[in-house]
Design an enzyme around this catalytic site. Structure first.
Site, PDB file in Angstrom:
ATOM      1  N   ASN A  10      54.358 -29.263  19.633  1.00  0.00           N
ATOM      2  CA  ASN A  10      54.953 -27.931  19.491  1.00  0.00           C
ATOM      3  C   ASN A  10      55.078 -27.326  20.890  1.00  0.00           C
ATOM      4  O   ASN A  10      54.077 -26.921  21.472  1.00  0.00           O
ATOM      5  CB  ASN A  10      54.061 -27.075  18.584  1.00  0.00           C
ATOM      6  CG  ASN A  10      54.533 -25.627  18.481  1.00  0.00           C
ATOM      7  OD1 ASN A  10      55.643 -25.310  18.917  1.00  0.00           O
ATOM      8  ND2 ASN A  10      53.703 -24.774  17.922  1.00  0.00           N
ATOM      9  N   TRP A  11      56.292 -27.287  21.369  1.00  0.00           N
ATOM     10  CA  TRP A  11      56.516 -26.796  22.743  1.00  0.00           C
ATOM     11  C   TRP A  11      56.386 -25.285  22.849  1.00  0.00           C
ATOM     12  O   TRP A  11      56.330 -24.746  23.950  1.00  0.00           O
ATOM     13  CB  TRP A  11      57.908 -27.220  23.244  1.00  0.00           C
ATOM     14  CG  TRP A  11      58.057 -28.692  23.467  1.00  0.00           C
ATOM     15  CD1 TRP A  11      57.082 -29.638  23.362  1.00  0.00           C
ATOM     16  CD2 TRP A  11      59.242 -29.385  23.854  1.00  0.00           C
ATOM     17  NE1 TRP A  11      57.596 -30.889  23.653  1.00  0.00           N
ATOM     18  CE2 TRP A  11      58.927 -30.751  23.961  1.00  0.00           C
ATOM     19  CE3 TRP A  11      60.561 -28.992  24.116  1.00  0.00           C
ATOM     20  CZ2 TRP A  11      59.864 -31.731  24.312  1.00  0.00           C
ATOM     21  CZ3 TRP A  11      61.504 -29.952  24.468  1.00  0.00           C
ATOM     22  CH2 TRP A  11      61.150 -31.310  24.567  1.00  0.00           C
ATOM     23  N   LYS A  12      56.398 -24.600  21.734  1.00  0.00           N
ATOM     24  CA  LYS A  12      56.370 -23.132  21.722  1.00  0.00           C
ATOM     25  C   LYS A  12      57.496 -22.604  22.632  1.00  0.00           C
ATOM     26  O   LYS A  12      58.579 -23.188  22.655  1.00  0.00           O
ATOM     27  CB  LYS A  12      54.979 -22.618  22.110  1.00  0.00           C
ATOM     28  CG  LYS A  12      53.879 -23.251  21.230  1.00  0.00           C
ATOM     29  CD  LYS A  12      52.529 -22.646  21.388  1.00  0.00           C
ATOM     30  CE  LYS A  12      51.536 -23.372  20.495  1.00  0.00           C
ATOM     31  NZ  LYS A  12      50.188 -22.810  20.555  1.00  0.00           N
ATOM     32  N   HIS A  96      52.769 -20.791  11.213  1.00  0.00           N
ATOM     33  CA  HIS A  96      51.983 -20.953  12.434  1.00  0.00           C
ATOM     34  C   HIS A  96      51.213 -19.658  12.712  1.00  0.00           C
ATOM     35  O   HIS A  96      51.730 -18.564  12.498  1.00  0.00           O
ATOM     36  CB  HIS A  96      52.906 -21.303  13.614  1.00  0.00           C
ATOM     37  CG  HIS A  96      52.124 -21.759  14.805  1.00  0.00           C
ATOM     38  ND1 HIS A  96      51.487 -20.879  15.642  1.00  0.00           N
ATOM     39  CD2 HIS A  96      51.833 -23.004  15.262  1.00  0.00           C
ATOM     40  CE1 HIS A  96      50.845 -21.581  16.584  1.00  0.00           C
ATOM     41  NE2 HIS A  96      51.037 -22.867  16.372  1.00  0.00           N
ATOM     42  N   GLU A  98      50.605 -18.104  15.333  1.00  0.00           N
ATOM     43  CA  GLU A  98      51.268 -17.142  16.235  1.00  0.00           C
ATOM     44  C   GLU A  98      52.318 -16.332  15.479  1.00  0.00           C
ATOM     45  O   GLU A  98      52.539 -15.158  15.775  1.00  0.00           O
ATOM     46  CB  GLU A  98      51.861 -17.898  17.441  1.00  0.00           C
ATOM     47  CG  GLU A  98      50.748 -18.318  18.406  1.00  0.00           C
ATOM     48  CD  GLU A  98      50.993 -19.605  19.154  1.00  0.00           C
ATOM     49  OE1 GLU A  98      52.138 -20.064  19.241  1.00  0.00           O
ATOM     50  OE2 GLU A  98      49.996 -20.171  19.652  1.00  0.00           O
ATOM     51  N   GLU A 168      45.058 -25.437  11.648  1.00  0.00           N
ATOM     52  CA  GLU A 168      44.937 -24.968  13.025  1.00  0.00           C
ATOM     53  C   GLU A 168      43.998 -23.768  13.063  1.00  0.00           C
ATOM     54  O   GLU A 168      44.435 -22.629  12.815  1.00  0.00           O
ATOM     55  CB  GLU A 168      46.308 -24.569  13.575  1.00  0.00           C
ATOM     56  CG  GLU A 168      47.271 -25.734  13.663  1.00  0.00           C
ATOM     57  CD  GLU A 168      48.311 -25.546  14.767  1.00  0.00           C
ATOM     58  OE1 GLU A 168      48.515 -26.474  15.531  1.00  0.00           O
ATOM     59  OE2 GLU A 168      48.891 -24.441  14.860  1.00  0.00           O
ATOM     60  N   GLY A 174      45.029 -22.834  22.011  1.00  0.00           N
ATOM     61  CA  GLY A 174      45.274 -22.385  23.377  1.00  0.00           C
ATOM     62  C   GLY A 174      44.027 -21.880  24.084  1.00  0.00           C
ATOM     63  O   GLY A 174      44.113 -21.271  25.142  1.00  0.00           O
ATOM     64  N   SER A 214      43.952 -27.046  20.703  1.00  0.00           N
ATOM     65  CA  SER A 214      43.410 -27.631  21.936  1.00  0.00           C
ATOM     66  C   SER A 214      43.248 -29.151  21.862  1.00  0.00           C
ATOM     67  O   SER A 214      42.272 -29.707  22.378  1.00  0.00           O
ATOM     68  CB  SER A 214      42.082 -26.970  22.308  1.00  0.00           C
ATOM     69  OG  SER A 214      42.310 -25.601  22.617  1.00  0.00           O
ATOM     70  N   GLY A 235      49.861 -28.491  21.029  1.00  0.00           N
ATOM     71  CA  GLY A 235      50.575 -27.413  21.712  1.00  0.00           C
ATOM     72  C   GLY A 235      50.674 -27.705  23.197  1.00  0.00           C
ATOM     73  O   GLY A 235      51.506 -28.491  23.657  1.00  0.00           O
ATOM     74  N   GLY A 236      49.776 -27.082  23.967  1.00  0.00           N
ATOM     75  CA  GLY A 236      49.813 -27.176  25.434  1.00  0.00           C
ATOM     76  C   GLY A 236      49.947 -28.588  25.984  1.00  0.00           C
ATOM     77  O   GLY A 236      50.707 -28.821  26.933  1.00  0.00           O
TER      78      GLY A 236
END
Ligand code: 13P
Length: 254
Positions: A10-12, A96, A98, A168, A174, A214, A235-236
């Site tokens: 997930n590049w966000k 999600h 976020e 998640e 993150g 993470s 993610g990151g």
């Protein structure tokens, strides 16, 4: 369980179009025709069409990071399920944390989005997870049961099979804090038993349940080693090709 490992990046709201295209080409070169894993990426909406073209005909799927629940209409700034499907997406991230926490999406809105996705054969990657407060108050199972119940309300058993669920924990996203593999496994097991209660064992066993929060090359192995973890939502560590590739290579062994 005999499932192929399922890895999603997930590049966000990261990368430029050029960087995204380079990433997709590199991924295509190494993962294409890879039969040991199921792999997908979630680029920002405006990159979807170009990235879908790069990955066309290869086993890597492209997912949108969000859609609206309505088919068409006066919803300035929104994108429908059929629009992302039209440019080549096969999956969409929904629920999600976020979106839930920053954009205040409710369970019923997420439920409507899941239904909108399924109505055009777009597979939802449905995210659930508790906050740190929920965990400290020992409300993790309560919160997740509720997210599943409300999010999946009115969805038939046949459609549940199309879903991917992602656990998640909000406190692990993150933050660099990963859930302990056993902690994650426990919640995955709870999710599977909740699906079993609603839809039966066969369907529950066939549903992919991914862990996200993470995930890094260093912890992918111990997470994938857990019996209830079918894959990872990254993610990151998915915006750098090398680290995403390491996670894929690690997961391919399970
Ligand atoms: P991080 O891997 O950056 O914690 O993000 C997880 C996530 O939200 C994936 O959807």
């Amino acid at each position: 369980m005999g499932k192929k490992p399922f890895i999603v990046g997930n590049w966000k709201m990261n990368l430029t179009l050029m960087e995204g295209m380079e990433f997709a080409k590199s991924l295509r070169n190494v993962v294409c025709d890879e039969s040991e894993i199921i792999c997908g990426i979630c680029p920002p909406i405006v990159f979807l069409k170009d990235i879908c073209r790069v990955l066309e005909g290869c086993g890597i799927f492209v997912a949108a990071q969000n859609i609206h629940s309505e088919k068409t209409g006066a919803y300035t700034g929104e994108i429908s399920a059929s629009m992302v499907k039209e440019v080549g997406c096969t999956h969409v991230l929904l629920g999600h944390s976020e979106r839930r926490h920053i954009f205040h999406e409710t369970d019923s809105f997420i439920n409507a989005k899941i239904k909108a996705a399924l109505s055009v054969n777009l597979k939802p990657i449905f995210c659930v997870g508790e906050t740190l407060d929920n965990r400290e108050d020992e409300r993790t199972e309560y919160v997740i049961r509720n997210q599943l119940k409300e999010g999946l309300h009115g969805i038939s058993a046949g459609h549940i099979k199309e879903l991917v669920i992602a656990y998640e924990p909000v406190w692990a996203i993150g933050t660099g804090k990963t859930a302990l593999p056993e902690q994650a496994n426990e919640v995955h097991s709870f999710i599977r038993s909740t699906i079993t209660d609603g839809y039966g064992k066969d369907i529950a066993n066939s549903v992919y349940i991914l862990y996200g929060g993470s995930v890094k090359p260093e912890n992918a192995k111990e997470l994938m080693a857990q019996p209830e973890i079918d894959g990872l939502l990254v993610g990151g560590a998915s915006i750098k090709f090398e680290s995403f590739l390491k996670i894929i290579e690690t997961a391919a062994k399970y």
